[in-house]
Write a protein that holds these residues in place. Structure first.
Motif, PDB file in Angstrom:
ATOM      1  N   ALA A 125       0.819  -1.203   0.000  1.00  0.00           N
ATOM      2  CA  ALA A 125       0.000   0.000   0.000  1.00  0.00           C
ATOM      3  C   ALA A 125       0.854   1.255   0.000  1.00  0.00           C
ATOM      4  O   ALA A 125       0.373   2.335  -0.329  1.00  0.00           O
ATOM      5  N   SER A 126       2.126   1.130   0.355  1.00  0.00           N
ATOM      6  CA  SER A 126       2.974   2.315   0.423  1.00  0.00           C
ATOM      7  C   SER A 126       3.189   2.946  -0.935  1.00  0.00           C
ATOM      8  O   SER A 126       3.574   4.112  -1.033  1.00  0.00           O
ATOM      9  N   SER A 127       2.961   2.174  -2.003  1.00  0.00           N
ATOM     10  CA  SER A 127       3.159   2.726  -3.340  1.00  0.00           C
ATOM     11  C   SER A 127       1.953   3.496  -3.840  1.00  0.00           C
ATOM     12  O   SER A 127       1.979   4.062  -4.918  1.00  0.00           O
TER      13      SER A 127
ATOM     14  N   GLY B 252      -1.606  12.308 -15.884  1.00  0.00           N
ATOM     15  CA  GLY B 252      -0.369  11.556 -15.838  1.00  0.00           C
ATOM     16  C   GLY B 252      -0.572  10.086 -16.127  1.00  0.00           C
ATOM     17  O   GLY B 252       0.369   9.305 -16.073  1.00  0.00           O
ATOM     18  N   LYS B 253      -1.776   9.697 -16.424  1.00  0.00           N
ATOM     19  CA  LYS B 253      -2.122   8.316 -16.751  1.00  0.00           C
ATOM     20  C   LYS B 253      -1.685   7.359 -15.646  1.00  0.00           C
ATOM     21  O   LYS B 253      -1.257   6.245 -15.905  1.00  0.00           O
ATOM     22  N   GLN B 254      -1.842   7.799 -14.403  1.00  0.00           N
ATOM     23  CA  GLN B 254      -1.496   6.946 -13.283  1.00  0.00           C
ATOM     24  C   GLN B 254      -2.689   6.079 -12.908  1.00  0.00           C
ATOM     25  O   GLN B 254      -3.834   6.519 -12.995  1.00  0.00           O
ATOM     26  N   PRO B 255      -2.447   4.862 -12.474  1.00  0.00           N
ATOM     27  CA  PRO B 255      -3.554   3.997 -12.040  1.00  0.00           C
ATOM     28  C   PRO B 255      -4.251   4.581 -10.822  1.00  0.00           C
ATOM     29  O   PRO B 255      -3.673   5.355 -10.063  1.00  0.00           O
ATOM     30  N   TRP B 256      -5.498   4.167 -10.629  1.00  0.00           N
ATOM     31  CA  TRP B 256      -6.303   4.617  -9.489  1.00  0.00           C
ATOM     32  C   TRP B 256      -6.619   3.403  -8.633  1.00  0.00           C
ATOM     33  O   TRP B 256      -6.987   2.343  -9.139  1.00  0.00           O
ATOM     34  N   TYR B 257      -6.485   3.536  -7.305  1.00  0.00           N
ATOM     35  CA  TYR B 257      -6.595   2.377  -6.419  1.00  0.00           C
ATOM     36  C   TYR B 257      -7.658   2.511  -5.327  1.00  0.00           C
ATOM     37  O   TYR B 257      -7.874   1.570  -4.563  1.00  0.00           O
ATOM     38  N   LEU B 258      -8.309   3.649  -5.210  1.00  0.00           N
ATOM     39  CA  LEU B 258      -9.168   3.925  -4.068  1.00  0.00           C
ATOM     40  C   LEU B 258     -10.622   4.142  -4.455  1.00  0.00           C
ATOM     41  O   LEU B 258     -10.924   4.421  -5.620  1.00  0.00           O
ATOM     42  N   PRO B 259     -11.548   4.042  -3.501  1.00  0.00           N
ATOM     43  CA  PRO B 259     -12.929   4.449  -3.774  1.00  0.00           C
ATOM     44  C   PRO B 259     -12.971   5.947  -4.064  1.00  0.00           C
ATOM     45  O   PRO B 259     -12.052   6.684  -3.701  1.00  0.00           O
TER      46      PRO B 259
ATOM     47  N   ASN C 206      -6.366  -3.268  -5.664  1.00  0.00           N
ATOM     48  CA  ASN C 206      -5.424  -3.734  -4.661  1.00  0.00           C
ATOM     49  C   ASN C 206      -6.190  -3.827  -3.355  1.00  0.00           C
ATOM     50  O   ASN C 206      -6.567  -2.810  -2.770  1.00  0.00           O
ATOM     51  N   HIS C 207      -6.442  -5.027  -2.907  1.00  0.00           N
ATOM     52  CA  HIS C 207      -7.329  -5.235  -1.758  1.00  0.00           C
ATOM     53  C   HIS C 207      -6.831  -4.524  -0.507  1.00  0.00           C
ATOM     54  O   HIS C 207      -7.627  -3.905   0.225  1.00  0.00           O
ATOM     55  N   ASP C 208      -5.534  -4.610  -0.241  1.00  0.00           N
ATOM     56  CA  ASP C 208      -4.988  -4.031   0.983  1.00  0.00           C
ATOM     57  C   ASP C 208      -5.105  -2.512   1.005  1.00  0.00           C
ATOM     58  O   ASP C 208      -4.994  -1.895   2.070  1.00  0.00           O
ATOM     59  N   THR C 209      -5.297  -1.906  -0.150  1.00  0.00           N
ATOM     60  CA  THR C 209      -5.435  -0.455  -0.224  1.00  0.00           C
ATOM     61  C   THR C 209      -6.900  -0.036  -0.338  1.00  0.00           C
ATOM     62  O   THR C 209      -7.382   0.801   0.420  1.00  0.00           O
TER      63      THR C 209
END
Length: 485
Positions: A21-23, A45-52, A350-353
């Motif tokens: 998750a630190s990333s 920046g075409k960065q992935p999204w990991y959160l609600p 990413n489940h942990d995030t």
């Protein structure tokens, strides 16, 4: 459990995600609250999204206003509210106990035991006590809890009434059954730890809002990771409850996105029995909660399955289902997963995030809503969700105080033969249409910097934020702008 079945395709798998998750850089810490940036800020920046995602997109509006209640409908609503507000009302803790109690009530009233629609006139709770004693039932009776009263909002009772075509006896039975089902199923006690294994692959997740600000619940049957069992259905219920938590003021339904073609599921496909049970829960205990369903990459074999479950689907529900639609017409591209739904959001599960962030966000919203009910609800059912969800705070304290009781005690005022919606949300619509609310530039002091003022996202991304999470600054002007969309 995911509505559908496993459909394996080579080369398709659960989205990759960082190992720790630190990333993740989508969230910023502000004291005890984590503020989730809007994905638009990352898309360049075409960065992935990991959160609600916390709030609807700037282009989203509220759902169209419902027609005011007729005099007959208002009478039905008032009678149901009066019944549920009786201080001595008690209900069983199990559906079997409720069924036995209803039979005893019919028998005591001399009604036809074979007629499922037959029930005596609405009675108060003390008669239930006498019925229960005569039945020698072991099922205990309990008064409504505060959380149950909060759940029985003005809009919740109206949804129940609409689902049974405003038949008072049926509405009363549906309301009783819903409360008892929630007790027996343990909906309020359902914990994230109990269902977390079901969430590991992201087979069901909440991400973004549609064009009418409804939270979007994604289902990926191909990511199934567990064997058929009751916990799969509990996970569906848990996801529905979290969707309700995230519904902003003025919104009471969700959008469902189902992708039948992704992933390499390791679990069993959905059985017909499971599908029927989920449909029963959705149609009977989450009345009118489905706003739209979008199904994509539908395989040919699905249609045989759909033909089997089709007879159990309410016609009104069927009308809300779209197969292979152009989803960007229904959900803003910046909040729509691009992998299979054609959006612009590169969401990676990413489940942990993701999972802890969703649990925390929903818990904060849920607690804030319960706190508002305790402050404004007078310990009774019937408080408007507009107030519970924080919509009143957008008016400012003075206007909010004037409307605090209107939606609960009157709901709709009748002038002559024409019913007039007197709820706070409808009042805001009328005030804006009449020019009664000033624009952000002329009425509300602004704490924004010049760069924020020039940002199209900064003005609107917190339209639906509740005051306890983000403060009341500029909320009135934001809601004014939104209602103009």
């Amino acid at each position: 459990m995911v509505l559908g079945f496993n459909n394996h395709h080579k080369g398709q798998s659960t989205p990759s995600s960082p190992s720790t998750a630190s990333s993740i850089t989508n969230g910023k810490s502000h004291g005890s609250h984590t503020s989730l940036e809007h994905p638009t800020s990352k898309m360049s920046g075409k960065q992935p999204w990991y959160l609600p995602i916390e709030h609807p997109a700037p282009s989203s509006s509220l759902p169209p206003a419902r027609a005011p209640l007729t005099k007959t409908e208002q009478s039905t609503y008032d009678s149901l509210l009066a019944y549920l507000s009786a201080p001595d009302l008690v209900l069983p803790r199990t559906l079997k106990g409720l069924k036995d109690l209803t039979r005893a009530q019919r028998r005591a009233s001399g009604l036809n035991q074979l007629d499922n629609n037959a029930r005596p006139a609405i009675t108060r709770g003390d008669s239930y006590q006498s019925y229960a004693s005569s039945m020698r039932t072991s099922d205990s009776l309990a008064a409504l809890t505060d959380k149950e009263k909060c759940y029985l909002s003005k809009e919740s009772l109206e949804r129940i009434c609409r689902s049974v075509r405003w038949d008072l006896n049926k509405a009363t039975a549906r309301a009783e059954e819903t409360i008892v089902w929630r007790r027996e199923y343990g909906v309020e006690e359902l914990s994230d730890k109990e269902i977390e294994e079901e969430a590991l692959t992201g087979k069901e997740l909440l991400l973004g809002y549609d064009i009418h600000s409804r939270p979007v619940l994604y289902m990926y049957p191909g990511r199934q990771n567990t064997k058929t069992g009751p916990r799969q259905i509990k996970f569906v219920v848990w996801c529905l409850e979290r969707a309700v938590d995230l519904m902003p003021p003025g919104v009471d339904s969700l959008c469902l996105n189902i992708d039948f073609g992704s992933g390499h599921g390791g679990g069993q496909p959905t059985s017909l029995g499971q599908a029927r049970e989920v449909l029963n829960i959705l149609q009977n205990y989450y009345c009118e909660r489905l706003g739209r369903a979008c199904c994509v990459r539908v395989p040919l074999v699905f249609w045989g399955f759909y033909k089997l479950v089709g007879p159990f689907i309410d016609p009104m529900t069927k009308d809300k289902i779209r197969f292979n639609p152009k989803t960007t017409d229904l959900i803003p591209a910046e909040q729509l997963d691009k992998s299979t739904f054609g959006g612009a959001l590169d969401f990676q599960y990413n489940h942990d995030t993701y999972f802890p962030a969703l649990v925390k966000l929903a818990a904060e919203r849920r607690q804030a809503q319960y706190d508002r009910w305790r402050e404004y609800g007078d310990g009774k059912p019937g408080l408007s969700e507009w107030i519970i969800k924080g919509g009143e705070e957008a008016h400012g304290p003075e206007a909010g105080h004037q409307h605090r009781r209107a939606s609960k005690d009157q709901g709709h005022a009748v002038q002559g033969d024409s019913p007039v919606d007197a709820s706070p949300s409808a009042s805001l619509r009328r005030e804006h249409a009449a020019g009664g609310l000033a624009s952000a530039e002329s009425s509300a002091p602004s704490s924004r910097t010049h760069s924020q003022a020039n940002s199209p996202m900064s003005d609107k991304k917190h339209f639906f934020a509740s005051a306890d999470m983000h403060g009341t600054d500029n909320l009135s002007s934001r809601l004014t702008e939104l209602r103009a969309v």
